[in-house]
Design a protein around this motif. Structure first.
Motif, PDB file in Angstrom:
ATOM      1  N   THR A 119      -6.751   1.519  -6.086  1.00  0.00           N
ATOM      2  CA  THR A 119      -7.139   1.717  -4.958  1.00  0.00           C
ATOM      3  C   THR A 119      -6.408   0.685  -3.487  1.00  0.00           C
ATOM      4  OG1 THR A 119      -8.938   0.754  -3.436  1.00  0.00           O
ATOM      5  CG2 THR A 119      -8.400  -0.563  -5.117  1.00  0.00           C
ATOM      6  N   THR A 120      -6.781   0.627  -2.726  1.00  0.00           N
ATOM      7  CA  THR A 120      -5.644  -0.774  -1.172  1.00  0.00           C
ATOM      8  C   THR A 120      -6.076  -1.535  -1.624  1.00  0.00           C
ATOM      9  OG1 THR A 120      -7.510  -0.409   0.171  1.00  0.00           O
ATOM     10  CG2 THR A 120      -6.110   2.206   0.181  1.00  0.00           C
ATOM     11  N   ARG A 121      -4.986  -2.919  -1.197  1.00  0.00           N
ATOM     12  CA  ARG A 121      -5.593  -4.418  -1.338  1.00  0.00           C
ATOM     13  C   ARG A 121      -6.933  -4.487  -0.228  1.00  0.00           C
ATOM     14  NH1 ARG A 121       0.346  -7.004  -1.091  1.00  0.00           N
ATOM     15  NH2 ARG A 121       1.035  -6.318  -2.692  1.00  0.00           N
ATOM     16  N   GLY A 122      -6.700  -4.024   0.232  1.00  0.00           N
ATOM     17  CA  GLY A 122      -8.335  -3.948   1.261  1.00  0.00           C
ATOM     18  C   GLY A 122      -9.541  -3.594   0.681  1.00  0.00           C
ATOM     19  N   THR A 123      -9.142  -2.886  -0.060  1.00  0.00           N
ATOM     20  CA  THR A 123     -10.928  -2.275  -0.827  1.00  0.00           C
ATOM     21  C   THR A 123     -10.925  -3.948  -2.188  1.00  0.00           C
ATOM     22  OG1 THR A 123     -10.139   0.512  -0.758  1.00  0.00           O
ATOM     23  CG2 THR A 123     -11.725  -0.377  -2.279  1.00  0.00           C
ATOM     24  N   ALA A 124     -10.424  -3.576  -2.332  1.00  0.00           N
ATOM     25  CA  ALA A 124     -10.461  -4.690  -3.914  1.00  0.00           C
ATOM     26  C   ALA A 124     -10.582  -5.426  -2.980  1.00  0.00           C
ATOM     27  CB  ALA A 124      -8.926  -4.782  -4.302  1.00  0.00           C
ATOM     28  N   SER A 125     -10.582  -6.222  -2.222  1.00  0.00           N
ATOM     29  CA  SER A 125     -10.206  -7.689  -2.052  1.00  0.00           C
ATOM     30  C   SER A 125     -11.912  -8.094  -1.090  1.00  0.00           C
ATOM     31  CB  SER A 125      -9.235  -7.782  -0.249  1.00  0.00           C
ATOM     32  OG  SER A 125     -10.066  -9.113   0.593  1.00  0.00           O
ATOM     33  N   GLN A 126     -12.316  -6.691  -0.810  1.00  0.00           N
ATOM     34  CA  GLN A 126     -13.961  -6.597  -0.379  1.00  0.00           C
ATOM     35  C   GLN A 126     -14.816  -7.270  -1.711  1.00  0.00           C
ATOM     36  OE1 GLN A 126     -14.535  -2.487   1.357  1.00  0.00           O
ATOM     37  NE2 GLN A 126     -14.264  -3.479   3.098  1.00  0.00           N
TER      38      GLN A 126
END
Length: 194
Positions: free
Chosen positions: A56-63
């Motif tokens: 997944t994207t880093r943004g999605t993982a970061s959430q």
């Protein structure tokens, strides 16, 4: 049974486990993050490694990571060697949550199979994962015992008694954990590179 029916069964098993995990306390993505950080070795306890593991994207993982930190399940630590990078680990609350992880129902179901069936299933799933991963640009994860770098020339520093990765010794308790630098031994021999 057709290939489509088998693939649908795999998808249904995954969805069932995810649905069981959504009890309002944690989302399926948050459960996955807790499981990942509990099983990741020290090289792989980063937000970017988790994003790669989840494909997944880093943004999605970061959430998911931020929500777990805010709720007290994960804690972030700055690297002593490099103040810019961070490492994440489970707190006591995170470990207690994993003790009631709905994923364990699937673990028990797999454990109910005999050894021959479990071994065949593991090999088949590894092969499926390799085939699917080869069709995309996503990195594969695995554990040291199955990795081409473990015990090999590229992994081990001859001056260190235990195996190492990137010049850092691998502790025996970490050798069975997920690693972002994983490369399946058979892939290395057959010339596949990631």
């Amino acid at each position: 049974m057709s290939a489509r029916e088998t693939a649908e069964l795999l998808l249904l098993v995954g969805r069932r486990v995810q649905a069981e995990g959504y009890n309002g306390e944690l989302s399926p993505a948050q459960w996955m993050a807790l499981r990942y950080f509990a099983r990741a070795n020290p090289f792989s306890r980063t937000p970017s490694a988790f994003a790669a593991f989840q494909a997944t994207t880093r943004g999605t993982a970061s959430q998911a990571i931020k929500a777990l930190e805010a709720s007290g399940y994960l804690v972030r630590q700055r690297s002593k060697a490099d103040g810019r990078s961070v490492s994440l680990r489970l707190t006591n609350k995170g470990n207690k949550a994993l003790a009631r992880d709905p994923f364990e129902a699937l673990v028990r179901a797999v454990d109910s199979l005999d050894l021959k069936e479990r071994t065949a299933m593991r090999q088949a799933l590894h092969q499926l994962l390799s085939t699917v991963a080869a069709s995309g640009a996503h990195r594969r994860f695995g554990v040291c015992q199955d990795c081409t770098y473990f015990g090999g020339e590229r992994c081990c520093n001859p001056t260190i008694a235990s195996p190492s990765l990137l010049g850092v010794p691998i502790q025996p308790e970490d050798a069975g954990l997920l690693c972002v630098h994983f490369q399946l031994t058979s892939d290395h021999r057959s010339g596949h590179h990631e």
